[in-house]
Design an enzyme around this catalytic site. Structure first.
Site, PDB file in Angstrom:
ATOM      1  N   LEU A 156       0.764  -1.253  -0.034  1.00  0.00           N
ATOM      2  CA  LEU A 156      -0.073   0.145   0.069  1.00  0.00           C
ATOM      3  C   LEU A 156       0.936   1.352   0.047  1.00  0.00           C
ATOM      4  CD1 LEU A 156      -3.180   0.538  -0.032  1.00  0.00           C
ATOM      5  CD2 LEU A 156      -2.715   1.270   2.446  1.00  0.00           C
ATOM      6  N   ILE A 159       0.951   3.837  -5.456  1.00  0.00           N
ATOM      7  CA  ILE A 159       0.173   3.293  -6.351  1.00  0.00           C
ATOM      8  C   ILE A 159      -0.919   2.333  -5.519  1.00  0.00           C
ATOM      9  CG2 ILE A 159       0.191   1.468  -8.296  1.00  0.00           C
ATOM     10  CD1 ILE A 159       3.170   2.836  -9.150  1.00  0.00           C
ATOM     11  N   ARG A 236       6.147  -6.027 -10.488  1.00  0.00           N
ATOM     12  CA  ARG A 236       7.163  -6.727 -11.131  1.00  0.00           C
ATOM     13  C   ARG A 236       6.840  -8.193 -11.221  1.00  0.00           C
ATOM     14  NH1 ARG A 236       7.872  -2.396 -12.965  1.00  0.00           N
ATOM     15  NH2 ARG A 236       9.876  -1.130 -12.696  1.00  0.00           N
ATOM     16  N   GLU A 265      10.398 -10.837 -18.743  1.00  0.00           N
ATOM     17  CA  GLU A 265       9.988  -9.913 -19.834  1.00  0.00           C
ATOM     18  C   GLU A 265      10.984  -9.875 -21.015  1.00  0.00           C
ATOM     19  OE1 GLU A 265       8.735  -6.263 -18.272  1.00  0.00           O
ATOM     20  OE2 GLU A 265       7.237  -7.359 -16.907  1.00  0.00           O
ATOM     21  N   HIS A 283       3.257  -4.923 -20.229  1.00  0.00           N
ATOM     22  CA  HIS A 283       3.945  -3.928 -19.298  1.00  0.00           C
ATOM     23  C   HIS A 283       3.747  -2.668 -19.709  1.00  0.00           C
ATOM     24  CE1 HIS A 283       7.656  -3.177 -16.456  1.00  0.00           C
ATOM     25  NE2 HIS A 283       6.799  -2.220 -16.421  1.00  0.00           N
TER      26      HIS A 283
END
Ligand code: 8YV
Length: 319
Positions: A156, A159, A236, A265, A283
């Site tokens: 928390l 974002i 992530r 990724e 992403h």
């Protein structure tokens, strides 16, 4: 006036103008265009004081060690798990990022993923485009109700809070897990991540990446979320034990996953691409014109500030 020579680690292709705007203001050395980057740093970059990079391109300890005059690394993006902060701090190199300006768009995409997956928006779109609806081939299975359900937030921060606030509009109960409770928020805190997962219908991952959170969302957490639960990740890929998640989605022990980020990724496990109970995005949580512009402005302000005053406006601080 001579422009300051700065080193850019990678091309900022996620912005339509970033490379050009950097090149207008600075004498940019493009590391990604060199055939042998480390040899290039040794032979041509011994005077470099400022590096610019992004959350995706990062900056390794090897690059930092190869730049004896380095004083600042200014990054485009909020996450800095790809930058070797310890190596930078050991040398007294300042690191800046672009916080806050992307909170809303990242939170919006978390909600977009959550709704797309639970209400089968991506699957329904495929169903229509492939003419299965028109030709009466099968049917789109019922989705899962969102309004009034339980939203668990892992991480928390700014974002995470933006995601939590949006939950109020869907009449949801919101609870969270952090390393420690926040005295300034009213949401219930779960000290145990497994307890939070067991309580949640939707578990949204909004924590930092890097070693401190690697595989935090492991098999026991995903099992606690369970066959009707959904994990949403805009943080992530490294935060989730990806092979465990794929296994549990395949055998029904985990209900669904809505993912903007992945462990390796742009490689996405093939098994996920076969599943209709997952939604996959490349992403792009911060990828709107408005937010990418604001991120670029923040990067340019940090660079200008450092060049003028030897201080950055958004220093990364670790605790
Ligand atoms: C990327 C992100 O920054 O800000 C972050 O941490 O992950 C994204 O916004 C963007 O793709 C640029 O690297």
């Amino acid at each position: 006036m001579t422009r300051q020579r700065i080193l850019q680690i990678g091309s900022l292709t996620g912005s339509p103008t970033a490379n050009a705007e950097l090149a207008e203001r600075y004498d940019v050395v493009k590391l990604w265009e060199t055939a042998d980057p480390l040899a290039f740093l040794r032979d041509h970059c011994q005077d470099i004081e400022v590096v610019t990079t992004s959350a995706v391109h990062g900056c390794t300890a090897q690059v930092i060690a190869a730049l004896p005059k380095l004083r600042a690394i200014c990054s485009w993006g909020v996450g800095y798990d790809s930058i070797d902060i310890a190596a930078a701090q050991a040398r007294g190199v300042l690191v800046s990022n672009t916080p806050d300006v992307l909170n809303d768009c990242v939170a919006d995409l978390a909600w977009g993923l959550l709704l797309a997956c639970s209400r089968r928006i991506a699957w329904g779109d495929r169903y229509v485009r492939t003419n299965h609806w028109e030709n009466k081939i099968g049917s789109l299975p019922l989705g899962t109700r969102v309004s009034g359900k339980k939203l668990g937030i892992v991480g928390l921060g700014r974002i995470g809070e933006a995601i939590a606030r949006r939950g109020a509009g869907f009449d949801m109960q919101v609870a969270y897990h952090n390393r420690s409770p926040r005295p300034d928020v009213a949401y219930p805190y779960h000290a145990s991540l497994i307890d939070l997962a067991a309580w949640s219908d939707f578990l949204v991952i909004a924590t930092v990446g890097g070693p401190s959170t690697r595989n935090l969302i492991n098999e026991p957490v995903l099992r606690a979320l369970g066959p009707t639960g959904m994990v949403v990740n805009i943080a992530r890929g490294s935060v989730i034990d990806e092979p465990a998640m794929v296994r549990l989605l395949s055998d029904g022990s985990l209900g669904a996953a809505a993912l903007d980020v992945f462990a390796h990724e742009p490689k996405v496990p093939d098994a996920l691409k076969e599943m209709n109970n997952v939604v996959l995005m490349p992403h792009v949580a911060s990828a709107t014109n408005e937010t990418r512009r604001a991120m670029l402005d923040t990067l340019l302000e940090n660079l200008a500030s450092f060049c003028a005053t030897s201080a950055v406006l958004n220093p990364v601080t670790t605790h």
